[in-house]
Each structure stands twice: as C-alpha cells, then as structure tokens.
Design a protein around this motif. Structure first.
Motif, PDB file in Angstrom:
ATOM      1  N   VAL A  73       0.851  -1.195   0.000  1.00 64.88           N
ATOM      2  CA  VAL A  73       0.000   0.000   0.000  1.00 64.88           C
ATOM      3  C   VAL A  73       0.884   1.242   0.000  1.00 64.88           C
ATOM      4  O   VAL A  73       1.778   1.378   0.837  1.00 64.88           O
ATOM      5  CB  VAL A  73      -0.927   0.038   1.238  1.00 64.88           C
ATOM      6  N   LEU A  74       0.626   2.122  -0.951  1.00 65.48           N
ATOM      7  CA  LEU A  74       1.297   3.423  -0.986  1.00 65.48           C
ATOM      8  C   LEU A  74       0.424   4.448  -0.269  1.00 65.48           C
ATOM      9  O   LEU A  74      -0.761   4.603  -0.607  1.00 65.48           O
ATOM     10  CB  LEU A  74       1.523   3.871  -2.432  1.00 65.48           C
ATOM     11  N   THR A  75       0.985   5.128   0.717  1.00 64.45           N
ATOM     12  CA  THR A  75       0.308   6.244   1.371  1.00 64.45           C
ATOM     13  C   THR A  75       1.111   7.503   1.093  1.00 64.45           C
ATOM     14  O   THR A  75       2.307   7.553   1.379  1.00 64.45           O
ATOM     15  CB  THR A  75       0.198   6.030   2.888  1.00 64.45           C
ATOM     16  N   MET A  76       0.439   8.524   0.538  1.00 65.24           N
ATOM     17  CA  MET A  76       1.124   9.775   0.199  1.00 65.24           C
ATOM     18  C   MET A  76       0.341  10.966   0.727  1.00 65.24           C
ATOM     19  O   MET A  76      -0.840  11.142   0.422  1.00 65.24           O
ATOM     20  CB  MET A  76       1.274   9.913  -1.317  1.00 65.24           C
ATOM     21  N   TYR A  77       0.992  11.758   1.554  1.00 65.64           N
ATOM     22  CA  TYR A  77       0.475  13.062   1.963  1.00 65.64           C
ATOM     23  C   TYR A  77       1.344  14.099   1.269  1.00 65.64           C
ATOM     24  O   TYR A  77       2.555  14.171   1.531  1.00 65.64           O
ATOM     25  CB  TYR A  77       0.569  13.230   3.479  1.00 65.64           C
ATOM     26  N   LEU A  78       0.749  14.908   0.409  1.00 62.28           N
ATOM     27  CA  LEU A  78       1.529  15.834  -0.417  1.00 62.28           C
ATOM     28  C   LEU A  78       1.006  17.260  -0.260  1.00 62.28           C
ATOM     29  O   LEU A  78      -0.152  17.554  -0.583  1.00 62.28           O
ATOM     30  CB  LEU A  78       1.439  15.411  -1.888  1.00 62.28           C
ATOM     31  N   ASN A  79       1.869  18.137   0.265  1.00 62.99           N
ATOM     32  CA  ASN A  79       1.530  19.554   0.396  1.00 62.99           C
ATOM     33  C   ASN A  79       1.686  20.226  -0.964  1.00 62.99           C
ATOM     34  O   ASN A  79       2.782  20.291  -1.511  1.00 62.99           O
ATOM     35  CB  ASN A  79       2.451  20.210   1.430  1.00 62.99           C
ATOM     36  N   THR A  80       0.568  20.727  -1.525  1.00 63.79           N
ATOM     37  CA  THR A  80       0.607  21.382  -2.838  1.00 63.79           C
ATOM     38  C   THR A  80       0.074  22.813  -2.769  1.00 63.79           C
ATOM     39  O   THR A  80      -0.390  23.364  -3.761  1.00 63.79           O
ATOM     40  CB  THR A  80      -0.222  20.575  -3.861  1.00 63.79           C
ATOM     41  N   ASP A  81       0.139  23.398  -1.575  1.00 64.36           N
ATOM     42  CA  ASP A  81      -0.410  24.737  -1.330  1.00 64.36           C
ATOM     43  C   ASP A  81       0.527  25.806  -1.904  1.00 64.36           C
ATOM     44  O   ASP A  81       1.605  26.059  -1.362  1.00 64.36           O
ATOM     45  CB  ASP A  81      -0.596  24.948   0.168  1.00 64.36           C
ATOM     46  N   LEU A  82       0.107  26.448  -2.995  1.00 64.44           N
ATOM     47  CA  LEU A  82       0.947  27.451  -3.641  1.00 64.44           C
ATOM     48  C   LEU A  82       1.071  28.736  -2.818  1.00 64.44           C
ATOM     49  O   LEU A  82       1.925  29.565  -3.103  1.00 64.44           O
ATOM     50  CB  LEU A  82       0.400  27.773  -5.034  1.00 64.44           C
ATOM     51  N   PHE A 113       5.623  10.047   2.683  1.00 60.02           N
ATOM     52  CA  PHE A 113       5.394   8.898   1.819  1.00 60.02           C
ATOM     53  C   PHE A 113       5.630   7.617   2.606  1.00 60.02           C
ATOM     54  O   PHE A 113       6.584   7.529   3.383  1.00 60.02           O
ATOM     55  CB  PHE A 113       6.345   8.922   0.612  1.00 60.02           C
ATOM     56  N   TYR A 114       4.769   6.620   2.390  1.00 60.99           N
ATOM     57  CA  TYR A 114       4.908   5.330   3.052  1.00 60.99           C
ATOM     58  C   TYR A 114       4.655   4.213   2.039  1.00 60.99           C
ATOM     59  O   TYR A 114       3.788   4.334   1.166  1.00 60.99           O
ATOM     60  CB  TYR A 114       3.916   5.193   4.211  1.00 60.99           C
ATOM     61  N   TRP A 115       5.412   3.129   2.191  1.00 60.49           N
ATOM     62  CA  TRP A 115       5.240   1.933   1.357  1.00 60.49           C
ATOM     63  C   TRP A 115       5.194   0.736   2.303  1.00 60.49           C
ATOM     64  O   TRP A 115       6.207   0.194   2.718  1.00 60.49           O
ATOM     65  CB  TRP A 115       6.404   1.820   0.376  1.00 60.49           C
ATOM     66  N   GLU A 116       3.999   0.358   2.707  1.00 65.85           N
ATOM     67  CA  GLU A 116       3.823  -0.662   3.733  1.00 65.85           C
ATOM     68  C   GLU A 116       2.633  -1.552   3.384  1.00 65.85           C
ATOM     69  O   GLU A 116       1.996  -1.360   2.345  1.00 65.85           O
ATOM     70  CB  GLU A 116       3.651  -0.006   5.107  1.00 65.85           C
ATOM     71  N   ASP A 117       2.307  -2.489   4.270  1.00 60.62           N
ATOM     72  CA  ASP A 117       1.214  -3.416   3.968  1.00 60.62           C
ATOM     73  C   ASP A 117      -0.148  -2.899   4.440  1.00 60.62           C
ATOM     74  O   ASP A 117      -1.185  -3.508   4.160  1.00 60.62           O
ATOM     75  CB  ASP A 117       1.483  -4.808   4.563  1.00 60.62           C
ATOM     76  N   THR A 118      -0.170  -1.766   5.158  1.00 61.03           N
ATOM     77  CA  THR A 118      -1.420  -1.150   5.595  1.00 61.03           C
ATOM     78  C   THR A 118      -1.362   0.360   5.359  1.00 61.03           C
ATOM     79  O   THR A 118      -0.273   0.948   5.333  1.00 61.03           O
ATOM     80  CB  THR A 118      -1.674  -1.397   7.098  1.00 61.03           C
ATOM     81  N   PRO A 119      -2.495   1.016   5.206  1.00 59.55           N
ATOM     82  CA  PRO A 119      -2.512   2.483   5.071  1.00 59.55           C
ATOM     83  C   PRO A 119      -2.026   3.159   6.346  1.00 59.55           C
ATOM     84  O   PRO A 119      -2.281   2.677   7.455  1.00 59.55           O
ATOM     85  CB  PRO A 119      -3.990   2.795   4.822  1.00 59.55           C
ATOM     86  N   GLN A 120      -1.328   4.271   6.179  1.00 54.94           N
ATOM     87  CA  GLN A 120      -0.860   5.071   7.317  1.00 54.94           C
ATOM     88  C   GLN A 120      -1.800   6.269   7.466  1.00 54.94           C
ATOM     89  O   GLN A 120      -1.797   7.177   6.639  1.00 54.94           O
ATOM     90  CB  GLN A 120       0.582   5.513   7.096  1.00 54.94           C
ATOM     91  N   LEU A 121      -2.603   6.258   8.516  1.00 57.96           N
ATOM     92  CA  LEU A 121      -3.770   7.146   8.592  1.00 57.96           C
ATOM     93  C   LEU A 121      -3.641   8.256   9.629  1.00 57.96           C
ATOM     94  O   LEU A 121      -4.611   8.975   9.872  1.00 57.96           O
ATOM     95  CB  LEU A 121      -5.026   6.312   8.902  1.00 57.96           C
ATOM     96  N   HIS A 122      -2.481   8.446  10.238  1.00 54.35           N
ATOM     97  CA  HIS A 122      -2.365   9.398  11.345  1.00 54.35           C
ATOM     98  C   HIS A 122      -2.751  10.818  10.931  1.00 54.35           C
ATOM     99  O   HIS A 122      -3.508  11.496  11.641  1.00 54.35           O
ATOM    100  CB  HIS A 122      -0.947   9.376  11.914  1.00 54.35           C
ATOM    101  N   GLN A 123      -2.259  11.284   9.781  1.00 54.86           N
ATOM    102  CA  GLN A 123      -2.596  12.653   9.356  1.00 54.86           C
ATOM    103  C   GLN A 123      -4.064  12.766   8.956  1.00 54.86           C
ATOM    104  O   GLN A 123      -4.712  13.786   9.229  1.00 54.86           O
ATOM    105  CB  GLN A 123      -1.705  13.096   8.191  1.00 54.86           C
ATOM    106  N   LEU A 124      -4.585  11.729   8.318  1.00 54.19           N
ATOM    107  CA  LEU A 124      -5.984  11.758   7.902  1.00 54.19           C
ATOM    108  C   LEU A 124      -6.912  11.811   9.112  1.00 54.19           C
ATOM    109  O   LEU A 124      -7.925  12.520   9.105  1.00 54.19           O
ATOM    110  CB  LEU A 124      -6.285  10.532   7.042  1.00 54.19           C
ATOM    111  N   ARG A 125      -6.553  11.075  10.151  1.00 56.63           N
ATOM    112  CA  ARG A 125      -7.356  11.123  11.388  1.00 56.63           C
ATOM    113  C   ARG A 125      -7.298  12.514  12.020  1.00 56.63           C
ATOM    114  O   ARG A 125      -8.312  13.024  12.512  1.00 56.63           O
ATOM    115  CB  ARG A 125      -6.848  10.082  12.387  1.00 56.63           C
TER     116      ARG A 125
END
Length: 266
Positions: free
Chosen positions: A21-30, A113-125
């Motif tokens: 599972v790829l988890t990506m948090y990407l700041n795109t705030d111009l 960025f994370y590449w693991e077997d489960t989603p990394q949800l800390h920021q989303l929570r």
C-alpha cells in the motif's frame, strides 16, 4: 465523501506481498512560502524515486513491478490534479487495485510517503478531528443558507427563503441574490416587514427546524454551526433536535462559501 466511513474502510485494509500500500500526503499549497516554485513536484518525484531505488536494491522483482504499475497510474492522476490544485493531496492506494483513495483537501498536510502493507492514517485522522463532516447554517431574517463541508471543502449548498405572504419556506435551486429592498436605509415597507417578521419569528423558525434536522441527519453532520444575528441563531437552535457545536454571531450570508468556512471553522 464521508471521511468517517472511509477511515473505517481504510483501517481494515491489509495487503499481502508482493502487493503493498502506498500512502502519500503531499503539500501542494501554492500560498505556502516553501511551495512558490512548485516544489511539491520535486517532492513527489523524489518520493517515487526513493521507493523505486529501495525496491531495486531489495531484489524483489514482483514488488518492484507492482510499484511501477501503481507509479504510472499515480503519475497520470497527478497530471490531471495539477490543473486544479488544492492545498493538499492525500493518496492511499494498493498495488492489487483493490484500494484507491485519492482526495484533494483544502487543508495543509505535512508531505510524507509510506510503502507498507497497511494504510498510514495518522494525518488523515488528525484532519478529520479538525474538520469533520460539518453543516453551517447561515441565517438572516427570512433567508437561510446551508453549507455542507468537510476537510475545508464545500460539498453542497442549499438556500431557503420564507415567503411572508404564504408563510412557506421555499428552497431556491439557483444562486441566491439579495433583494435590493432589503438593503440599508429605512422605508415604510421595510419597517412593516421587520415588525411582522419579529412578531412571527419564533413560529417561522420553528417550522424550518425539522428540515434542518433532516439535512443534518441525511448529511451525517458531525458538527453544526449557526451563523447570524445572535437572537435569530439562538431561536433556531432552540427548535432543533440536533446539538449545535457553536453559534457564530456574524452576518456572513452573502459571503462566498469558502470565505465562510475560513471565518467560521478554520
């Protein structure tokens, strides 16, 4: 999107090798000083390259092949996303194609960025805690506007206007326009309207309250704000069954929706 339900789905997802599972948090705030030159593109490219180099060195050909396929899919998505940037982008996707969560968000995130077997949800929570599914009820005499929002973005709007003659609340489907007759200044017509409105305010707001409660229930609102004249806002609150998060004593009915969100919630 209902993020509460999405989080439940994501929490229960697990990938077995060679899938990951790829988890990506990407700041795109111009508007971010660190993003003025489009640095987010470099961060994205570096994140993908780092994973690819790691997998090449690991010697796992199947996992590398799966990553490259997902990377290609994500690069195509980014090209479309670039045409209408939000402040952030969250992508959680599995290489087996069973999971694809790609959500532009009008709130800042820390690029990770994370590449693991489960989603990394800390920021989303954390984002969900800061801005859950929210209903903003703006009231100004015989006009009520409802903004449904989540994660800083507008999902839907409704506008109701009370017909004083029929005493019915009518839903307007088009953009709301303030009536010139209700502007500043005094006139016998306006004085008569104000007198009649205040005399019947309790009864008229009581009649719209069930509609507001139903919108809250159907929309799964986790927070509710009533915005407007304090007396009018408290009157509506007194007739609603749903608990109100906060009353905001400001006149923002005619303000653009994103400006209202910035003023009331963020």
């Amino acid at each position: 999107m209902n993020l509460h339900k999405e989080l439940k789905r994501l929490e229960n997802f697990y990938a077995e090798k060679p899938d990951q599972v790829l988890t990506m948090y990407l700041n795109t705030d111009l508007s971010d000083p660190e993003q003025q030159g489009g640095e987010w593109k470099i961060h994205f490219k570096n994140g993908m390259n780092n994973f690819e180099h790691y997998l090449q060195e690991s010697g796992n050909k199947d996992e590398l092949k799966n990553f490259r396929n997902l990377k290609e899919q994500l690069e195509k998505f980014i090209l479309e996303y670039e045409r209408n940037l939000s402040k952030s982008l969250v992508v959680i996707a599995s290489t087996d194609g069973e999971l694809w969560f790609a959500q532009p968000i009008q709130m800042p995130v820390k690029t990770e960025f994370y590449w693991e077997d489960t989603p990394q949800l800390h920021q989303l929570r954390e984002l969900h805690e800061k801005f859950p599914r929210t209903g903003i009820i703006l009231v100004q005499q015989n006009n009520i506007k409802i903004i449904e929002a989540e994660l800083g973005a507008v999902h839907d709007t409704d506008h109701y206007e009370l017909d004083i003659d029929t005493e019915d609340w009518r839903q307007n489907t088009g953009p709301h326009q303030a009536k010139p007759s209700m502007g500043s200044g005094k006139s016998p017509q306006k004085e008569q309207f104000y007198d009649r409105f205040h005399a019947n305010q309790q009864r008229w707001y009581k009649s719209i309250a069930p509609t507001l409660d139903k919108l809250a229930k159907d929309g799964n609102w986790e927070a509710i704000y009533i915005v407007g004249n304090k007396e009018e806002a408290e009157e509506i609150e007194s007739h609603m069954n749903k608990p109100i998060t906060e009353i905001v004593p400001k006149n923002l009915l005619e303000h653009e929706e994103t400006k209202v969100i910035d003023e009331v919630v963020l």
